[in-house]
Write an enzyme that holds these catalytic residues in place. Structure first.
Site, PDB file in Angstrom:
ATOM      1  N   LYS A  11       0.852  -1.201   0.000  1.00 12.12           N
ATOM      2  CA  LYS A  11       0.000   0.000   0.000  1.00 12.12           C
ATOM      3  C   LYS A  11       0.884   1.246   0.000  1.00 12.12           C
ATOM      4  O   LYS A  11       2.041   1.199   0.439  1.00 12.12           O
ATOM      5  CB  LYS A  11      -0.940   0.029   1.207  1.00 12.12           C
ATOM      6  CG  LYS A  11      -0.269   0.097   2.600  1.00 12.12           C
ATOM      7  CD  LYS A  11       0.053   1.506   3.077  1.00 12.12           C
ATOM      8  CE  LYS A  11       0.729   1.511   4.452  1.00 12.12           C
ATOM      9  NZ  LYS A  11       1.449   2.750   4.765  1.00 12.12           N
ATOM     10  N   PRO A  96       9.633  -3.800  -0.151  1.00  7.99           N
ATOM     11  CA  PRO A  96      10.748  -3.450   0.732  1.00  7.99           C
ATOM     12  C   PRO A  96      10.286  -3.271   2.175  1.00  7.99           C
ATOM     13  O   PRO A  96       9.157  -2.845   2.415  1.00  7.99           O
ATOM     14  CB  PRO A  96      11.287  -2.133   0.159  1.00  7.99           C
ATOM     15  CG  PRO A  96      10.190  -1.589  -0.677  1.00  7.99           C
ATOM     16  CD  PRO A  96       9.361  -2.745  -1.155  1.00  7.99           C
ATOM     17  N   ASP A 138      -2.417  -1.506   9.844  1.00  4.94           N
ATOM     18  CA  ASP A 138      -2.597  -1.433   8.389  1.00  4.94           C
ATOM     19  C   ASP A 138      -3.256  -2.686   7.821  1.00  4.94           C
ATOM     20  O   ASP A 138      -3.561  -2.739   6.627  1.00  4.94           O
ATOM     21  CB  ASP A 138      -1.230  -1.247   7.692  1.00  4.94           C
ATOM     22  CG  ASP A 138      -0.665   0.149   7.914  1.00  4.94           C
ATOM     23  OD1 ASP A 138      -1.446   1.069   8.206  1.00  4.94           O
ATOM     24  OD2 ASP A 138       0.569   0.308   7.796  1.00  4.94           O
TER      25      ASP A 138
HETATM   26  P1  ATP Z   1       4.319  -0.091   7.553  1.00  2.00           P
HETATM   27  O1  ATP Z   1       4.065   0.545   6.250  1.00  2.00           O
HETATM   28  O2  ATP Z   1       3.145  -0.889   8.059  1.00  2.00           O
HETATM   29  O3  ATP Z   1       4.904   0.863   8.558  1.00  2.00           O
HETATM   30  P2  ATP Z   1       6.919  -1.021   7.036  1.00  2.00           P
HETATM   31  O4  ATP Z   1       7.128  -0.698   5.607  1.00  2.00           O
HETATM   32  O5  ATP Z   1       7.509  -0.079   8.023  1.00  2.00           O
HETATM   33  O6  ATP Z   1       5.402  -1.221   7.313  1.00  2.00           O
HETATM   34  P3  ATP Z   1       7.310  -3.873   7.177  1.00  2.00           P
HETATM   35  O7  ATP Z   1       7.737  -4.392   5.843  1.00  2.00           O
HETATM   36  O8  ATP Z   1       5.915  -4.181   7.563  1.00  2.00           O
HETATM   37  O9  ATP Z   1       7.639  -2.339   7.308  1.00  2.00           O
HETATM   38  O10 ATP Z   1       8.340  -4.431   8.242  1.00  2.00           O
HETATM   39  C1  ATP Z   1       8.607  -3.814   9.456  1.00  2.00           C
HETATM   40  C2  ATP Z   1       9.211  -4.850  10.401  1.00  2.00           C
HETATM   41  O11 ATP Z   1       8.211  -5.805  10.736  1.00  2.00           O
HETATM   42  C3  ATP Z   1      10.344  -5.633   9.790  1.00  2.00           C
HETATM   43  O12 ATP Z   1      11.590  -5.065  10.069  1.00  2.00           O
HETATM   44  C4  ATP Z   1      10.204  -7.015  10.414  1.00  2.00           C
HETATM   45  O13 ATP Z   1      11.067  -7.175  11.503  1.00  2.00           O
HETATM   46  C5  ATP Z   1       8.770  -7.089  10.940  1.00  2.00           C
HETATM   47  N1  ATP Z   1       7.909  -8.083  10.226  1.00  2.00           N
HETATM   48  C6  ATP Z   1       7.065  -8.934  10.813  1.00  2.00           C
HETATM   49  N2  ATP Z   1       6.444  -9.679   9.887  1.00  2.00           N
HETATM   50  C7  ATP Z   1       6.892  -9.299   8.695  1.00  2.00           C
HETATM   51  C8  ATP Z   1       6.620  -9.722   7.364  1.00  2.00           C
HETATM   52  N3  ATP Z   1       5.754 -10.705   7.077  1.00  2.00           N
HETATM   53  N4  ATP Z   1       7.247  -9.078   6.372  1.00  2.00           N
HETATM   54  C9  ATP Z   1       8.115  -8.069   6.643  1.00  2.00           C
HETATM   55  N5  ATP Z   1       8.417  -7.667   7.886  1.00  2.00           N
HETATM   56  C10 ATP Z   1       7.821  -8.268   8.911  1.00  2.00           C
END
Ligand code: ATP
Length: 285
Positions: A11, A96, A138
């Site tokens: 998203k 990513p 989210d």
């Molecule tokens: P958001 O947009 O919800 O803030 P984000 O882009 O910050 O997400 P994610 O890819 O969701 O980041 O990952 C954040 C952290 O969540 C990662 O560093 C990881 O340790 C943990 N995590 C737990 N489950 C997952 C998963 N299935 N895929 C990726 N990261 C995960």
């Protein structure tokens, strides 16, 4: 044993406003979110007869009950009182991490959709989204997909018209942002500009990409851009090569551009690939 396949779609936030801090410590948000075709792939073996297992092709992602995909499976099975008799979840990661693209939430949502389908769709999409709120803020939107107004902590969803035909170029710079620190900073500063959600809704209803572009705004963007000047470099490339809008998504650090055609997207992508290994092209879905 049955194997389930499901796409986990990233998203971006077209708008993001933080309305205030609540008594429970969380923040109330208002955001227009958009699903992109940039995706992880999820495979689930149901009925392995063995302890639960999770595999991910990318290093640094937890492969135990801390993974949001695992958590989602647990929440679903507990809520629906289902015993899958052993699960193996395999994640092929493309979204990513620490980007603001909801990678973990997308995986969790995909697991919820896949398990719900496997058990004969006992929950509607909205009920499944509500369950997703137990996994992460989210996740409800990631269950629903498309274009939506998201409010509260992320649990209040209202479907909006689809975006008109366009492409997204997304760049994930090397640095990451601490979401907690950004919220703290925002609490301590006066927000100078907020998104105009009424104008954004009208633009979406009219299917007017120019007006949608004018109303893209994320209150976290100025905070991160002020600290990381390379954001300006990325945005200057977007600006010079035909982007109609560009903005950081969520609490960063990925930045996206909206472009009217694949040709523009490819040119920008080639320009940025010289300095950034993580550049993606996606479509709204
Ligand atoms: P958001 O947009 O919800 O803030 P984000 O882009 O910050 O997400 P994610 O890819 O969701 O980041 O990952 C954040 C952290 O969540 C990662 O560093 C990881 O340790 C943990 N995590 C737990 N489950 C997952 C998963 N299935 N895929 C990726 N990261 C995960």
């Amino acid at each position: 044993m049955t194997t389930l396949y499901e796409g986990a779609f990233a998203k971006v936030n077209l708008t993001l406003d933080v309305l205030g801090k609540r008594e429970d410590g969380y923040h109330d948000l208002k955001s227009v979110m958009q699903t992109l075709s940039i995706r992880d792939d999820i495979e689930i073996d149901v009925g392995t007869g063995k302890p639960w297992k999770l595999l991910c092709d990318k290093e640094g992602i937890p492969t135990d009950e801390r993974n949001l995909a695992w958590k989602a499976a647990r929440v679903y099975c507990d809520a629906m009182k289902k015993d899958p008799n052993g699960l193996e979840i395999r994640i092929t990661k493309r979204i990513p991490s620490e980007a603001g693209m909801g990678g973990g939430s997308a995986d969790a949502a995909a697991v919820l959709r896949a398990l719900n389908r496997h058990f004969g769709e006992p929950l509607s999409v909205m009920a499944l989204a509500e369950l997703g709120a137990q996994v992460g803020s989210d996740v409800p939107f990631c269950v629903m997909c498309g274009t939506a107004m998201v409010e509260g902590r992320g649990e209040r969803l209202r479907k909006l018209p689809d975006l008109p035909e366009c492409f997204f170029v997304v760049v994930k710079p090397d640095f990451s942002c601490s979401t907690a620190e950004l919220y703290k900073k925002l609490d301590e500063t006066e927000i100078a500009k907020r998104p105009d959600h009424q104008a954004m809704e009208s633009a979406l209803l009219a299917g007017d990409l120019g007006k949608i572009a004018e109303n893209i705004w994320n209150v976290f963007d100025p905070l991160v851009t002020a600290e990381h000047l390379e954001m300006n470099y990325i945005k200057s490339i977007f600006n010079s090569y035909g982007a109609v809008a560009f903005q950081m998504t969520g609490s960063g650090s990925a930045v996206y551009a909206i472009v009217p055609s694949f040709e523009y997207a490819a040119v920008i992508c080639n320009m940025l690939r010289e300095n950034y290994p993580q550049v993606f092209i996606g479509k709204p879905v």
